[in-house]
Design an enzyme around this catalytic site. Structure first.
Site, PDB file in Angstrom:
ATOM      1  N   ALA A 158      -9.762   5.334   4.804  1.00 22.18           N
ATOM      2  CA  ALA A 158      -9.915   6.433   5.185  1.00 22.18           C
ATOM      3  C   ALA A 158     -11.222   7.189   5.736  1.00 22.18           C
ATOM      4  O   ALA A 158     -11.462   7.602   4.224  1.00 22.18           O
ATOM      5  CB  ALA A 158      -8.895   7.556   4.216  1.00 22.18           C
ATOM      6  N   GLY A 159     -10.994   7.507   6.641  1.00 19.97           N
ATOM      7  CA  GLY A 159     -12.304   8.346   6.670  1.00 19.97           C
ATOM      8  C   GLY A 159     -14.046   7.635   7.197  1.00 19.97           C
ATOM      9  O   GLY A 159     -14.536   7.978   7.471  1.00 19.97           O
ATOM     10  N   LYS A 175       0.851  -0.840   0.193  1.00 20.82           N
ATOM     11  CA  LYS A 175       0.185   0.295  -0.095  1.00 20.82           C
ATOM     12  C   LYS A 175       0.568   1.517  -0.044  1.00 20.82           C
ATOM     13  O   LYS A 175       1.633   0.800   0.845  1.00 20.82           O
ATOM     14  CB  LYS A 175      -0.767   0.159   1.043  1.00 20.82           C
ATOM     15  N   ASN A 216     -10.062   1.290   9.689  1.00 21.96           N
ATOM     16  CA  ASN A 216      -9.025   0.974  10.672  1.00 21.96           C
ATOM     17  C   ASN A 216      -8.840   2.287  11.910  1.00 21.96           C
ATOM     18  O   ASN A 216     -10.073   1.353  13.455  1.00 21.96           O
ATOM     19  CB  ASN A 216      -7.441   1.544  10.453  1.00 21.96           C
ATOM     20  N   THR A 217      -9.290   3.256  11.971  1.00 25.13           N
ATOM     21  CA  THR A 217      -9.674   3.688  13.177  1.00 25.13           C
ATOM     22  C   THR A 217     -10.913   3.213  14.384  1.00 25.13           C
ATOM     23  O   THR A 217     -10.918   3.243  15.068  1.00 25.13           O
ATOM     24  CB  THR A 217      -9.657   4.924  12.996  1.00 25.13           C
ATOM     25  N   GLY A 221      -8.459   9.664   9.407  1.00 27.14           N
ATOM     26  CA  GLY A 221      -8.939   9.865  11.292  1.00 27.14           C
ATOM     27  C   GLY A 221     -10.023  10.606  11.503  1.00 27.14           C
ATOM     28  O   GLY A 221     -10.346  11.032  12.442  1.00 27.14           O
TER      29      GLY A 221
END
Lengths: 66, 261, 373
Positions: free
Chosen positions: B182-183, B95, B204-205, B156
């Site tokens: 992301a997001g 990645k 992830n987050t 994030g």
């Protein structure tokens, strides 16, 4: 003799290999990759990679990441 | 089934392994997510805390490792990290992340393209993380990227698919799989990306910082499956009118009396 | 390489569509290939006004109150192929002629004086009389006088298209005639055109050579037009994925029953043609849609603004026909005999701006490396 490992000065005995360094740090060599003076050293070659005074060693492994 | 560079994945949820409280929690969350692909980062060993070892936590016969180049600020740093990652992981999957701005961690399009071109030549399977720019996605595809990973919103932020319009264009145009990254802050965001036709999402987050990461991983698993199912089933368009398509009502229609038969 | 699904399968796909499928398709923001199958089906016929309304709105939104105009320039009616439907077919007894470069230039200048900025160079398939050298030389002579040069000639190799692109040709039209393999073999009796797959791969070769626009199409009247529409859309969709830098256009040449000429195997009415045009516009908002002088004035006027984006005007389909109006040896007889000014006036009367060019080749940079995909 002295080397730099991951940014820190360390004293190692003469005729130490990279593998000796890893074991002295209580790390599992299977999960590591190393750079010695900017050159990648693969794990199977750790025992034959002899360290010299002033070497810069980076020990790198995977951590969590997104 | 999702196929990237010839490898098949039955799960369309990719999970990031950062920000978990412990390796054990991460492992359980990954298992609950059903994911077959996790991202990992490369870092110097912390010589003061040498026993945190992610390679041991996960069963690599079941879970594909996707090393990232997080922290790279330009193409050269990314390429260096990529080469280390290949040696460390034994996989040529990557990645690619190039993020020069430490505040937003938004990806640099110019260096991402540059690094992709080089890494493809060097035999890597490159999945670049990009802003949701359709032309960049096409340029990366032409350069040999195996998939593209447009962001939903800055990493994030948990804002969801703020880039929906651009992501839709990317999905429509791309020959390679599109992974929204992301997001994604909630399972509903993941479901939306999948309903739009994304091939997969990376989370992830939202999992790692949840009150119960393992249950949240299960929630994302269900959301991704539901979103994909809805996409394949064919969604209707939301309509303001009750039935604008019935011939009796709705829009003004042109006079077609000129047509002879 | 693009492969066409079995034609019977496409027909089945369309026929299975229900009225609910049609309604759902009309409700969708993005009409996908499944929706298109419904819109091409007999069930969609009673929704023709709704389809026209959507097609018109999309066309206006994307192209504005603008219609492009062009004229064909027939260079040669020599042809090695025997095609059952074509006036130039090798067996036909017509006066055969290939314009010399000077004659061709003279014909082009007549079109130029009439106001045309975009011309389409047309030949049969006669590589010895009108091959790449000939086309290249002609393009080099004409490139500074016209904003756009398109070709509709025999299928060429990629390297040959690259040569012509460098010489000033910017667009290639190459029609599959029919995507129905069985009918294709039936109507193409002899000559290189018998090779279905080579022809099918031609738009991709031209696009790979860097051409700005590729035109595709089916000769309507050979096979089931509904399935042709679906096959065209699949071809277009595939080409768009492979060649995202290229513009695409679709033409709708329609065979019509005429005394002494080839009778359509599967006649297509104006209503059918309209449905096909509207459906394809709903499927692809950006594709150029061409309506030639094969169609009559009444129909062409009525279709202004409803979907088509480009009209030909004042066309003659015999080589040398612009300087000698009574010449014989035409490919087909035209249905709309108005000249450029008259067609322009009809567009203006409907509130549309007739446009003679939309690109200047002077802006072009010939960097083929950046065009590979």
């Amino acid at each position: 003799m002295n080397i730099t490992c991951n940014g820190e000065q360390r004293a190692v005995e003469k005729n130490s290999s990279l593998n000796d360094l890893v074991i002295s740090l209580e790390l599992n060599p299977q999960a590591l990759v190393a750079e010695v003076n900017g050159k990648i050293v693969e794990q199977p070659k750790f025992t034959e990679q002899m360290l010299q005074d002033g070497d810069r060693v980076e020990l790198i492994r995977f951590v969590g990441g997104g | 089934m999702l196929t990237i560079a010839g490898t098949q994945f039955s799960s369309r949820l990719f999970v990031g392994t950062g920000k978990f409280a412990s390796s054990r929690e991460m492992k359980e969350a990954v298992e609950a997510s059903g994911s077959q692909m996790v991202t990992v980062a490369l870092r110097r060993v912390d010589l003061n805390n040498p026993h945190d070892d992610i390679m041991q936590a996960l069963d690599r016969t079941k879970i594909h490792f996707l090393p990232n180049t997080s922290g790279a600020r330009n193409a050269e740093e990314a390429i260096r990290l990529a080469k280390l990652a290949r040696v460390a992981s034994g996989t040529n999957w990557l990645k690619l992340e190039v993020t020069p701005d430490p505040r937003t961690l938004l990806p640099d399009p110019v260096d991402t393209l540059k690094a992709t071109e080089q890494l493809v030549k060097d035999g890597f399977i490159v999945l670049p993380y990009i802003n949701a720019d359709p032309i960049l996605a096409l340029r990366l595809q032409d350069a040999g990227a195996a998939a593209v990973m447009p962001l939903g919103s800055p990493i994030g932020t948990n804002q969801g698919i703020m880039t929906a319009m651009q992501v839709e264009i990317i999905i429509q145009q791309a020959r390679v799989p599109v992974v929204v990254d992301a997001g994604i802050g909630a399972p509903s965001h993941a479901a939306r990306a999948m309903e739009m036709g994304a091939d997969a999402v990376l989370v992830n987050t939202a999992i790692a910082v949840a009150g119960d990461p393992v249950r949240m991983a299960g929630a994302f698993r269900a959301a991704v499956e539901a979103g994909r199912e809805a996409y394949e089933a064919g969604l209707g368009k939301p309509s303001k009118q009750a039935s604008a398509s019935s011939p009796e009502e709705g829009m003004l229609t042109p006079d077609l009396d000129f047509i002879q038969d | 390489m693009f492969t066409v699904p079995d034609f019977a399968h496409l027909q089945q796909w369309i026929i299975r569509s229900t009225e609910d499928d049609v309604r759902r398709a009309l409700d969708r923001e993005h009409v996908d290939i499944h929706d298109l199958a419904a819109l091409l089906s007999p069930r969609a016929e009673k929704y023709l006004p709704q389809m026209a309304a959507r097609s018109s709105r999309i066309t206006l939104q994307r192209f504005g109150h603008v219609t492009q105009l062009y004229a064909p320039l027939y260079l040669s009616n020599l042809c090695v192929n025997r095609c059952a439907y074509c006036g130039f077919s090798a067996g036909n007894r017509i006066p055969r002629r290939t314009l010399t470069l000077n004659e061709a230039e003279q014909e082009a200048m007549i079109l130029h004086e009439r106001g045309f900025q975009h011309i389409l160079l047309v030949t049969g398939e006669a590589p010895k009389a009108a091959g790449v050298d000939y086309l290249e030389e002609l393009a080099l002579r004409l490139r500074d006088r016209f904003a756009a040069l398109s070709i509709e000639v025999q299928p060429l190799e990629q390297a040959e298209y690259e040569r012509l692109f460098r010489a000033g040709v910017t667009a290639v039209a190459v029609y599959q005639e029919t995507y129905d393999r069985a009918i294709y073999q039936q109507v193409h009796l002899a000559g290189r055109k018998c090779d279905y797959d080579y022809r099918l791969d031609t738009p991709a070769r031209a696009a790979a050579a860097g051409m700005r626009e590729i035109g595709i199409g089916s000769l309507l009247g050979l096979a089931d037009w509904r399935a042709e529409g679906l096959a065209l859309a699949l071809h277009l969709q595939w080409l768009r994925k492979q060649f995202w830098r290229t513009s695409f256009a679709i033409s709708f040449p329609r065979l019509r029953p005429a005394a002494g000429e080839f009778q359509p195997l599967a006649p297509v009415s104006e209503k059918n043609l309209s449905q096909l045009i509207f459906a394809l516009r709903l499927f692809d908002h950006n594709v150029g849609l061409l309506l030639s002088t094969r169609e009559e004035e009444r129909f062409r006027n009525g279709m202004i603004g409803l979907g088509p984006t480009r009209y030909s005007a004042g066309s003659c389909t015999a080589p040398g026909g612009y300087s000698q109006p009574d010449i014989e040896g035409e490919q087909f007889s035209v249905g709309d005999h108005r000249n450029l000014a008259e067609v322009s006036d009809a567009l203006i009367a409907k509130g549309f701006d007739p446009v003679y060019k939309d690109w200047d080749k002077e802006f072009q940079v010939f960097n083929l490396e950046s065009l590979s995909s």
